[in-house]
Write an enzyme that holds these catalytic residues in place. Structure first.
Site, PDB file in Angstrom:
ATOM      1  N   GLU A 103       0.859  -1.195   0.000  1.00 54.06           N
ATOM      2  CA  GLU A 103       0.000   0.000   0.000  1.00 54.06           C
ATOM      3  C   GLU A 103       0.890   1.237   0.000  1.00 54.06           C
ATOM      4  O   GLU A 103       2.014   1.209   0.495  1.00 54.06           O
ATOM      5  CB  GLU A 103      -0.933  -0.061   1.233  1.00 54.06           C
ATOM      6  CG  GLU A 103      -1.736   1.180   1.541  1.00 54.06           C
ATOM      7  CD  GLU A 103      -2.775   1.564   0.488  1.00 54.06           C
ATOM      8  OE1 GLU A 103      -2.426   1.624  -0.697  1.00 54.06           O
ATOM      9  OE2 GLU A 103      -3.924   1.874   0.885  1.00 54.06           O
ATOM     10  N   ASP A 104       0.389   2.333  -0.557  1.00 51.30           N
ATOM     11  CA  ASP A 104       1.202   3.545  -0.629  1.00 51.30           C
ATOM     12  C   ASP A 104       1.313   4.256   0.718  1.00 51.30           C
ATOM     13  O   ASP A 104       2.390   4.639   1.138  1.00 51.30           O
ATOM     14  CB  ASP A 104       0.669   4.515  -1.705  1.00 51.30           C
ATOM     15  CG  ASP A 104      -0.833   4.797  -1.583  1.00 51.30           C
ATOM     16  OD1 ASP A 104      -1.479   4.326  -0.620  1.00 51.30           O
ATOM     17  OD2 ASP A 104      -1.369   5.490  -2.463  1.00 51.30           O
ATOM     18  N   ASP A 107      -2.958   6.016   6.764  1.00 53.11           N
ATOM     19  CA  ASP A 107      -3.328   7.250   7.459  1.00 53.11           C
ATOM     20  C   ASP A 107      -4.264   6.898   8.624  1.00 53.11           C
ATOM     21  O   ASP A 107      -3.814   6.546   9.702  1.00 53.11           O
ATOM     22  CB  ASP A 107      -3.960   8.210   6.451  1.00 53.11           C
ATOM     23  CG  ASP A 107      -4.253   9.590   7.025  1.00 53.11           C
ATOM     24  OD1 ASP A 107      -3.726   9.905   8.101  1.00 53.11           O
ATOM     25  OD2 ASP A 107      -5.005  10.358   6.389  1.00 53.11           O
ATOM     26  N   LYS A 135       1.593   7.418   8.430  1.00 52.63           N
ATOM     27  CA  LYS A 135       1.330   8.672   9.162  1.00 52.63           C
ATOM     28  C   LYS A 135       0.640   8.280  10.469  1.00 52.63           C
ATOM     29  O   LYS A 135      -0.595   8.306  10.542  1.00 52.63           O
ATOM     30  CB  LYS A 135       0.351   9.548   8.361  1.00 52.63           C
ATOM     31  CG  LYS A 135       0.976  10.452   7.341  1.00 52.63           C
ATOM     32  CD  LYS A 135       0.065  11.588   6.930  1.00 52.63           C
ATOM     33  CE  LYS A 135      -1.016  11.206   5.964  1.00 52.63           C
ATOM     34  NZ  LYS A 135      -1.693  12.342   5.316  1.00 52.63           N
ATOM     35  N   PHE A 156      -0.345  16.464   4.431  1.00 50.62           N
ATOM     36  CA  PHE A 156      -0.853  15.838   3.217  1.00 50.62           C
ATOM     37  C   PHE A 156       0.274  15.804   2.182  1.00 50.62           C
ATOM     38  O   PHE A 156       0.808  16.848   1.802  1.00 50.62           O
ATOM     39  CB  PHE A 156      -2.080  16.561   2.677  1.00 50.62           C
ATOM     40  CG  PHE A 156      -2.779  15.762   1.618  1.00 50.62           C
ATOM     41  CD1 PHE A 156      -3.660  14.742   1.971  1.00 50.62           C
ATOM     42  CD2 PHE A 156      -2.534  15.984   0.277  1.00 50.62           C
ATOM     43  CE1 PHE A 156      -4.273  13.954   1.006  1.00 50.62           C
ATOM     44  CE2 PHE A 156      -3.149  15.213  -0.703  1.00 50.62           C
ATOM     45  CZ  PHE A 156      -4.021  14.196  -0.336  1.00 50.62           C
ATOM     46  N   VAL A 157       0.625  14.613   1.737  1.00 52.08           N
ATOM     47  CA  VAL A 157       1.758  14.458   0.829  1.00 52.08           C
ATOM     48  C   VAL A 157       1.323  13.970  -0.549  1.00 52.08           C
ATOM     49  O   VAL A 157       0.284  13.320  -0.690  1.00 52.08           O
ATOM     50  CB  VAL A 157       2.812  13.487   1.417  1.00 52.08           C
ATOM     51  CG1 VAL A 157       3.464  14.082   2.654  1.00 52.08           C
ATOM     52  CG2 VAL A 157       2.208  12.118   1.730  1.00 52.08           C
ATOM     53  N   ARG A 169       0.803  12.565  -9.077  1.00 55.81           N
ATOM     54  CA  ARG A 169       1.280  11.193  -8.883  1.00 55.81           C
ATOM     55  C   ARG A 169       2.651  10.988  -9.531  1.00 55.81           C
ATOM     56  O   ARG A 169       3.420  10.128  -9.111  1.00 55.81           O
ATOM     57  CB  ARG A 169       0.307  10.187  -9.517  1.00 55.81           C
ATOM     58  CG  ARG A 169      -1.052  10.107  -8.842  1.00 55.81           C
ATOM     59  CD  ARG A 169      -1.811   8.914  -9.404  1.00 55.81           C
ATOM     60  NE  ARG A 169      -3.231   8.923  -9.097  1.00 55.81           N
ATOM     61  CZ  ARG A 169      -3.770   8.414  -7.994  1.00 55.81           C
ATOM     62  NH1 ARG A 169      -3.000   7.890  -7.072  1.00 55.81           N
ATOM     63  NH2 ARG A 169      -5.073   8.449  -7.803  1.00 55.81           N
TER      64      ARG A 169
HETATM   65  P1  IMP Z   1      -6.675   5.599   5.395  1.00 59.16           P
HETATM   66  O1  IMP Z   1      -7.824   4.686   5.072  1.00 59.16           O
HETATM   67  O2  IMP Z   1      -7.129   6.842   6.113  1.00 59.16           O
HETATM   68  O3  IMP Z   1      -5.539   4.902   6.115  1.00 59.16           O
HETATM   69  O4  IMP Z   1      -6.126   6.198   4.040  1.00 59.16           O
HETATM   70  C1  IMP Z   1      -5.434   5.462   3.133  1.00 59.16           C
HETATM   71  C2  IMP Z   1      -5.592   6.064   1.752  1.00 59.16           C
HETATM   72  O5  IMP Z   1      -5.854   7.465   1.809  1.00 59.16           O
HETATM   73  C3  IMP Z   1      -4.324   5.915   0.952  1.00 59.16           C
HETATM   74  O6  IMP Z   1      -4.350   4.739   0.187  1.00 59.16           O
HETATM   75  C4  IMP Z   1      -4.308   7.157   0.099  1.00 59.16           C
HETATM   76  O7  IMP Z   1      -4.994   6.915  -1.104  1.00 59.16           O
HETATM   77  C5  IMP Z   1      -5.091   8.186   0.876  1.00 59.16           C
HETATM   78  N1  IMP Z   1      -4.207   9.126   1.608  1.00 59.16           N
HETATM   79  C6  IMP Z   1      -4.034   9.240   2.933  1.00 59.16           C
HETATM   80  N2  IMP Z   1      -3.173  10.210   3.254  1.00 59.16           N
HETATM   81  C7  IMP Z   1      -2.775  10.743   2.072  1.00 59.16           C
HETATM   82  C8  IMP Z   1      -1.840  11.792   1.727  1.00 59.16           C
HETATM   83  O8  IMP Z   1      -1.176  12.433   2.560  1.00 59.16           O
HETATM   84  N3  IMP Z   1      -1.700  12.044   0.405  1.00 59.16           N
HETATM   85  C9  IMP Z   1      -2.384  11.360  -0.565  1.00 59.16           C
HETATM   86  N4  IMP Z   1      -3.236  10.366  -0.287  1.00 59.16           N
HETATM   87  C10 IMP Z   1      -3.439  10.059   1.022  1.00 59.16           C
HETATM   88 MG    MG Z   2      -4.612   4.704  -1.940  1.00 59.46          MG
END
Ligand code: IMP
Ligand code: MG
Length: 184
Positions: A103-104, A107, A135, A156-157, A169
């Site tokens: 996964e990238d 968060d 994060k 936010f990155v 991207r």
């Molecule tokens: P989570 O479900 O909140 O953990 O978010 C995961 C997804 O949110 C990632 O796969 C990203 O697509 C997006 N995401 C979360 N933080 C960022 C950020 O800082 N930049 C860009 N995409 C983010």
């Molecule tokens: Mg994603």
């Protein structure tokens, strides 16, 4: 909306350079190669932000493996909408397989928690997660990841696959987006 030709104008600072990305992914790839030797893992990428990381990491994992992809979405702009949409399922049956999710960014943890629970129901032999970025300050659900390449602060990155509004991207590094870009 017309985009400025110079994407760098929208970047506040570079957080992880190209060199740091390449070095750390090679290092993590060597670790994963050792851990998955003889296990013929299925390497699962979460589309679309993972694409550059997936491409580089999958080539750094030097043991026989298969590739598959799935797609979910939880974000609109810079805010998680809280609603996950499952857009594309895996093509390969994961029962009794060693599954490694790439996964990238992690968060809130909701996306990976959802995917993890969904895949565990299918009876894999093992299921581990490797994230490029973590994060920890954004976490709202409890989730353990097995491998993290970089831990970053709560900004936010964008870049190296990560987007804002599907742009940025293709920046070759990870950078903090200027808040003025999304606070318009
Ligand atoms: P989570 O479900 O909140 O953990 O978010 C995961 C997804 O949110 C990632 O796969 C990203 O697509 C997006 N995401 C979360 N933080 C960022 C950020 O800082 N930049 C860009 N995409 C983010
Ligand atoms: Mg994603």
């Amino acid at each position: 909306m017309t985009r400025s030709l110079d994407m760098m104008q929208d970047i506040e600072r570079v957080l992880v350079t190209e060199e740091e990305l390449h070095r750390r992914i090679r290092e993590m790839g060597a670790q994963l190669t050792a851990e998955y030797a003889g296990k013929n893992p299925l390497v699962v990428g979460i589309l679309r932000g993972v694409v550059p990381f997936y491409a580089e990491m999958a080539l750094a994992i030097r043991t026989p493996c298969q590739w598959d992809f799935l797609s979910v979405s939880s974000y609109a702009g810079t805010e998680s909408t809280g609603t996950l949409t499952f857009r594309k399922d895996l093509d390969i049956d994961i029962r009794d397989r060693h599954v490694l999710i790439l996964e990238d960014i992690l968060d809130s943890g909701r996306t990976l928690k959802y995917i993890r629970e969904l895949l565990l129901e299918r009876g894999p032999a093992s299921l581990k997660i490797c994230t490029l970025l973590d994060k920890p300050s954004g976490r709202t659900v409890e989730l353990e990841v097995d491998y993290t390449c970089f831990t970053i602060p709560g900004a936010f990155v964008v870049g190296y696959g990560l987007d804002y509004d599907d742009y940025y991207r293709n920046l070759p590094f990870v950078g903090v987006l200027k808040p003025s870009v999304y606070e318009k």
